[in-house]
Design a protein around this motif. Structure first.
Motif, PDB file in Angstrom:
ATOM      1  N   SER A 283     -15.613  65.561 -11.750  1.00  0.00           N
ATOM      2  CA  SER A 283     -15.715  65.603 -10.285  1.00  0.00           C
ATOM      3  C   SER A 283     -15.018  64.413  -9.647  1.00  0.00           C
ATOM      4  CB  SER A 283     -17.194  65.631  -9.876  1.00  0.00           C
ATOM      5  OG  SER A 283     -17.832  66.788 -10.375  1.00  0.00           O
ATOM      6  N   PHE A 284     -15.105  63.236 -10.297  1.00  0.00           N
ATOM      7  CA  PHE A 284     -14.490  62.035  -9.732  1.00  0.00           C
ATOM      8  C   PHE A 284     -12.985  61.959 -10.000  1.00  0.00           C
ATOM      9  CE2 PHE A 284     -18.905  60.333  -9.964  1.00  0.00           C
ATOM     10  CZ  PHE A 284     -19.047  60.041  -8.615  1.00  0.00           C
ATOM     11  N   THR A 285     -12.524  62.586 -11.077  1.00  0.00           N
ATOM     12  CA  THR A 285     -11.110  62.468 -11.455  1.00  0.00           C
ATOM     13  C   THR A 285     -10.297  63.716 -11.153  1.00  0.00           C
ATOM     14  OG1 THR A 285     -11.564  63.236 -13.725  1.00  0.00           O
ATOM     15  CG2 THR A 285     -11.685  60.861 -13.314  1.00  0.00           C
ATOM     16  N   GLY A 286     -10.953  64.802 -10.725  1.00  0.00           N
ATOM     17  CA  GLY A 286     -10.241  66.063 -10.521  1.00  0.00           C
ATOM     18  C   GLY A 286      -9.122  65.971  -9.515  1.00  0.00           C
ATOM     19  N   ARG A 288      -7.099  63.647  -9.062  1.00  0.00           N
ATOM     20  CA  ARG A 288      -5.948  62.914  -9.581  1.00  0.00           C
ATOM     21  C   ARG A 288      -5.154  63.718 -10.608  1.00  0.00           C
ATOM     22  NH1 ARG A 288     -10.181  58.982  -9.965  1.00  0.00           N
ATOM     23  NH2 ARG A 288     -10.092  57.479  -8.254  1.00  0.00           N
ATOM     24  N   VAL A 289      -5.655  64.880 -11.000  1.00  0.00           N
ATOM     25  CA  VAL A 289      -4.945  65.685 -11.990  1.00  0.00           C
ATOM     26  C   VAL A 289      -3.735  66.329 -11.320  1.00  0.00           C
ATOM     27  CG1 VAL A 289      -5.110  67.641 -13.573  1.00  0.00           C
ATOM     28  CG2 VAL A 289      -7.061  66.111 -13.275  1.00  0.00           C
ATOM     29  N   PRO A 290      -2.528  66.102 -11.823  1.00  0.00           N
ATOM     30  CA  PRO A 290      -1.333  66.647 -11.155  1.00  0.00           C
ATOM     31  C   PRO A 290      -1.196  68.145 -11.392  1.00  0.00           C
ATOM     32  CG  PRO A 290      -0.707  65.519 -13.179  1.00  0.00           C
ATOM     33  CD  PRO A 290      -2.185  65.290 -13.007  1.00  0.00           C
ATOM     34  N   GLY A 291      -0.491  68.798 -10.478  1.00  0.00           N
ATOM     35  CA  GLY A 291      -0.217  70.218 -10.626  1.00  0.00           C
ATOM     36  C   GLY A 291      -0.854  71.045  -9.537  1.00  0.00           C
ATOM     37  N   ARG A 292      -0.357  72.279  -9.383  1.00  0.00           N
ATOM     38  CA  ARG A 292      -0.931  73.208  -8.417  1.00  0.00           C
ATOM     39  C   ARG A 292      -2.346  73.604  -8.858  1.00  0.00           C
ATOM     40  NH1 ARG A 292       2.693  76.337  -5.219  1.00  0.00           N
ATOM     41  NH2 ARG A 292       4.841  75.608  -5.366  1.00  0.00           N
ATOM     42  N   PRO A 293      -3.216  73.978  -7.918  1.00  0.00           N
ATOM     43  CA  PRO A 293      -4.585  74.335  -8.297  1.00  0.00           C
ATOM     44  C   PRO A 293      -4.668  75.428  -9.356  1.00  0.00           C
ATOM     45  CG  PRO A 293      -4.444  74.042  -5.923  1.00  0.00           C
ATOM     46  CD  PRO A 293      -3.044  73.949  -6.447  1.00  0.00           C
ATOM     47  N   VAL A 294      -3.868  76.512  -9.206  1.00  0.00           N
ATOM     48  CA  VAL A 294      -3.954  77.598 -10.177  1.00  0.00           C
ATOM     49  C   VAL A 294      -3.470  77.138 -11.549  1.00  0.00           C
ATOM     50  CG1 VAL A 294      -2.936  79.815 -10.813  1.00  0.00           C
ATOM     51  CG2 VAL A 294      -3.898  79.503  -8.537  1.00  0.00           C
ATOM     52  N   THR A 295      -2.435  76.305 -11.576  1.00  0.00           N
ATOM     53  CA  THR A 295      -1.954  75.777 -12.853  1.00  0.00           C
ATOM     54  C   THR A 295      -3.018  74.911 -13.512  1.00  0.00           C
ATOM     55  OG1 THR A 295       0.312  75.767 -11.987  1.00  0.00           O
ATOM     56  CG2 THR A 295      -0.122  74.454 -13.957  1.00  0.00           C
ATOM     57  N   VAL A 296      -3.616  74.021 -12.730  1.00  0.00           N
ATOM     58  CA  VAL A 296      -4.679  73.165 -13.264  1.00  0.00           C
ATOM     59  C   VAL A 296      -5.878  74.006 -13.682  1.00  0.00           C
ATOM     60  CG1 VAL A 296      -6.322  71.343 -12.672  1.00  0.00           C
ATOM     61  CG2 VAL A 296      -3.942  71.154 -11.949  1.00  0.00           C
ATOM     62  N   GLY A 297      -6.252  74.975 -12.846  1.00  0.00           N
ATOM     63  CA  GLY A 297      -7.416  75.799 -13.155  1.00  0.00           C
ATOM     64  C   GLY A 297      -7.239  76.625 -14.412  1.00  0.00           C
ATOM     65  N   GLY A 332     -15.882  70.139 -13.651  1.00  0.00           N
ATOM     66  CA  GLY A 332     -15.770  69.228 -12.517  1.00  0.00           C
ATOM     67  C   GLY A 332     -14.405  69.275 -11.861  1.00  0.00           C
ATOM     68  N   VAL A 333     -13.349  69.319 -12.668  1.00  0.00           N
ATOM     69  CA  VAL A 333     -11.991  69.369 -12.122  1.00  0.00           C
ATOM     70  C   VAL A 333     -11.764  70.675 -11.364  1.00  0.00           C
ATOM     71  CG1 VAL A 333      -9.545  69.493 -12.738  1.00  0.00           C
ATOM     72  CG2 VAL A 333     -11.028  67.850 -13.878  1.00  0.00           C
ATOM     73  N   ILE A 334     -12.179  71.789 -11.939  1.00  0.00           N
ATOM     74  CA  ILE A 334     -12.012  73.082 -11.265  1.00  0.00           C
ATOM     75  C   ILE A 334     -12.721  73.084  -9.920  1.00  0.00           C
ATOM     76  CG2 ILE A 334     -12.707  75.512 -11.358  1.00  0.00           C
ATOM     77  CD1 ILE A 334     -12.091  75.437 -14.357  1.00  0.00           C
ATOM     78  N   GLY A 335     -13.943  72.554  -9.881  1.00  0.00           N
ATOM     79  CA  GLY A 335     -14.681  72.524  -8.623  1.00  0.00           C
ATOM     80  C   GLY A 335     -13.948  71.756  -7.544  1.00  0.00           C
ATOM     81  N   VAL A 336     -13.471  70.552  -7.879  1.00  0.00           N
ATOM     82  CA  VAL A 336     -12.793  69.718  -6.886  1.00  0.00           C
ATOM     83  C   VAL A 336     -11.516  70.387  -6.392  1.00  0.00           C
ATOM     84  CG1 VAL A 336     -11.534  67.548  -6.598  1.00  0.00           C
ATOM     85  CG2 VAL A 336     -13.762  67.553  -7.711  1.00  0.00           C
ATOM     86  N   ARG A 337     -10.689  70.877  -7.316  1.00  0.00           N
ATOM     87  CA  ARG A 337      -9.396  71.413  -6.913  1.00  0.00           C
ATOM     88  C   ARG A 337      -9.522  72.706  -6.107  1.00  0.00           C
ATOM     89  NH1 ARG A 337      -4.954  69.063  -9.258  1.00  0.00           N
ATOM     90  NH2 ARG A 337      -3.926  70.224  -7.597  1.00  0.00           N
ATOM     91  N   PHE A 338     -10.447  73.569  -6.479  1.00  0.00           N
ATOM     92  CA  PHE A 338     -10.515  74.857  -5.786  1.00  0.00           C
ATOM     93  C   PHE A 338     -11.331  74.794  -4.504  1.00  0.00           C
ATOM     94  CE2 PHE A 338      -8.651  76.269  -9.664  1.00  0.00           C
ATOM     95  CZ  PHE A 338      -7.852  77.328  -9.274  1.00  0.00           C
ATOM     96  N   VAL A 339     -12.278  73.859  -4.403  1.00  0.00           N
ATOM     97  CA  VAL A 339     -12.929  73.662  -3.105  1.00  0.00           C
ATOM     98  C   VAL A 339     -11.901  73.176  -2.090  1.00  0.00           C
ATOM     99  CG1 VAL A 339     -14.568  72.240  -1.835  1.00  0.00           C
ATOM    100  CG2 VAL A 339     -15.254  73.306  -3.968  1.00  0.00           C
ATOM    101  N   ALA A 340     -11.061  72.223  -2.512  1.00  0.00           N
ATOM    102  CA  ALA A 340     -10.010  71.746  -1.613  1.00  0.00           C
ATOM    103  C   ALA A 340      -9.053  72.876  -1.231  1.00  0.00           C
ATOM    104  CB  ALA A 340      -9.249  70.600  -2.282  1.00  0.00           C
ATOM    105  N   LEU A 341      -8.708  73.711  -2.188  1.00  0.00           N
ATOM    106  CA  LEU A 341      -7.812  74.840  -1.900  1.00  0.00           C
ATOM    107  C   LEU A 341      -8.437  75.792  -0.885  1.00  0.00           C
ATOM    108  CD1 LEU A 341      -5.244  76.507  -2.572  1.00  0.00           C
ATOM    109  CD2 LEU A 341      -6.590  77.614  -4.369  1.00  0.00           C
TER     110      LEU A 341
END
Length: 448
Positions: A283-286, A288-297, A332-341
């Motif tokens: 959740s804290f580092t999500g 900072r993970v580079p890439g588009r949300p779908v790619t990261v997800g 945690g990463v999926i939650g952060v990136r897709f909530v922002a999306l």
């Protein structure tokens, strides 16, 4: 502003706003107790009570404990809208405390029937289903407008930390004091939470808490909301399918501890802690993970598939702990990136209904996963269940990856309104319209 006022503003919100601090402490106690009871009861069913149907028994318990938050959402919405929020919060925790105390006395005097444990789990889940949305709704009544962001951060982080603490303590307390011990601990936490909330002031509470009869939209409203958002709809369907396999971890973990590792509650607690710690770090580092949300997800789903399957291929304590750390981090990463999306893609006026219904949709898979994998656990080894989880995520990973493209960067035009400019994620007015959803159910269970 005087120097004294400036120094006061630098203090953490829970210290400079005593009423919010009391409610926050009550939240931590109540949510930790809820998680401790759930994890402790599952471990008791699997590791202590045993029996020929320990998988089905634990799956049914988790299914029963997850239903109130889904089924009672409209009823809870009306209850929160019509009554003072301090009264609702204090009553929910006090009732949970009394029920826990009665269950503890029963478990201390005689062997508690499994059906009674199910009933206690259902009753406490109902109390928690009332408490959680009421707490989120009451934040503006406790703090000034400038502090809403800090208050929301405290509330959301406390859910994860309380879940981590409760998941860690549940199996340990069961091993030390039996089922009666864990329920007695829950009773003390719930009753202490009720006293803290009663002693708090809600200075900004309005005379009415909202329009009476206001309810959470149902699945029909969800279809209407998503009619003009095809990309968001497809992403939600992917994660709903993924939830069937990821949330099964709460059934598989105790079975793996008991049947494959042949270990005690301390190992079950360690696995719970690994999953929770990984989620917090993700959740804290999500962001900072580079890439588009779908790619990261899709990458995270692939990593989760491998991590969930690995303990089935290479059994061992270190492998299981490392795998759950990876699973939690991915969640945690999926939650952060897709909530922002979704903050960018969903029109502002639709966000409250969208996120409320989305949480119900994603949470609805938990009862199915609990019952399915619990029943399978009586016929398959825990290692085989790990492989089933990993294999089930692979087609979902491919489906999500194929969604990548320009749709991630543009907000679809709703048929009933003109095109809008995407709202930046950092806009506080948008970010705090609603609490972010609890992705993949591994971040809470709350109820989980």
């Amino acid at each position: 502003m005087s120097d004294l006022a400036v120094r006061a503003r630098r203090l953490p919100l829970v210290l400079r706003n005593p009423s919010f601090g009391r409610v926050w402490a009550g939240q931590a106690l109540g949510q930790a107790a809820s998680r401790m009871f759930q994890v402790g009861a599952v471990w008791w069913l699997v590791g202590v009570a045993g029996g020929d149907h320990r998988g089905l028994d634990s799956g049914l318990f988790l299914m029963v404990s997850s239903l109130p938050a889904i089924v009672l959402a409209p009823v809870v919405a009306r209850l929160v809208a019509r009554h003072a929020h301090r009264t609702v919060l204090a009553t929910a925790t006090a009732v949970a405390g009394v029920l826990s105390a009665a269950t503890a006395v029963w478990a201390r005097t005689t062997a508690l029937p499994v059906i009674a444990l199910y009933a206690a789990g259902l009753a406490l889940a109902i109390c928690q289903a009332v408490f959680d949305p009421c707490l989120t709704t009451s934040v503006p009544e406790l703090v000034e407008d400038a502090d809403i962001e800090a208050a929301t951060a405290f509330e959301l982080s406390t859910q994860s930390l309380a879940g981590l603490a409760g998941g860690l303590l549940g199996p340990l307390v069961v091993d030390a004091g039996g089922l009666a011990g864990v329920v007695a601990g829950c009773a003390g936490a719930y009753l202490s939470a009720a006293l803290l909330i009663v002693s708090a002031r809600f200075p900004r509470a309005a005379a009415g808490n909202g329009p009476a009869g206001e309810v959470t939209p149902g699945t029909g409203s969800l279809r209407r909301l998503l009619a003009g958002l095809p990309f968001v709809r497809r992403v939600l369907l992917c994660f709903t399918a993924a939830n069937v396999f990821t949330t099964a971890v709460y059934v598989v973990m105790p079975l793996y501890t008991r049947g494959t590792l042949h270990s005690a509650g301390s190992t079950a607690a360690l696995l719970e802690a690994a999953l929770g710690a990984g989620t917090l770090v993700g959740s804290f580092t999500g962001g900072r993970v580079p890439g588009r949300p779908v790619t990261v997800g899709s990458g995270c789903l692939a990593a989760m598939a491998a991590a969930l399957a690995l303990p089935g291929l290479c059994p061992g304590h270190l492998v299981a702990v490392g795998s759950l750390l990876v699973v939690g981090w991915c969640v945690g990463v999926i939650g952060v990136r897709f909530v922002a999306l979704f903050q960018r893609q969903v029109p502002a006026e639709d966000k409250p209904g969208f996120f409320a219904v989305m949480q119900a949709l994603l949470g609805a898979t938990f009862p199915l996963a609990s019952l399915l994998f619990g029943a399978l656990g009586d016929h398959l080894t825990a290692g085989t269940l790990c492989l089933v989880q990993g294999a089930g995520l692979l087609p979902v990973t491919v489906a999500l990856w194929r969604l990548g493209g320009p749709a991630e960067d543009t907000e679809p035009r709703r048929p009933d309104r003109p095109a809008r400019r995407a709202t930046p994620t950092g806009d506080a007015s948008v970010r705090h319209e609603v609490a972010p959803p609890k992705w993949m159910a591994c971040t809470r269970k709350e109820g989980h």
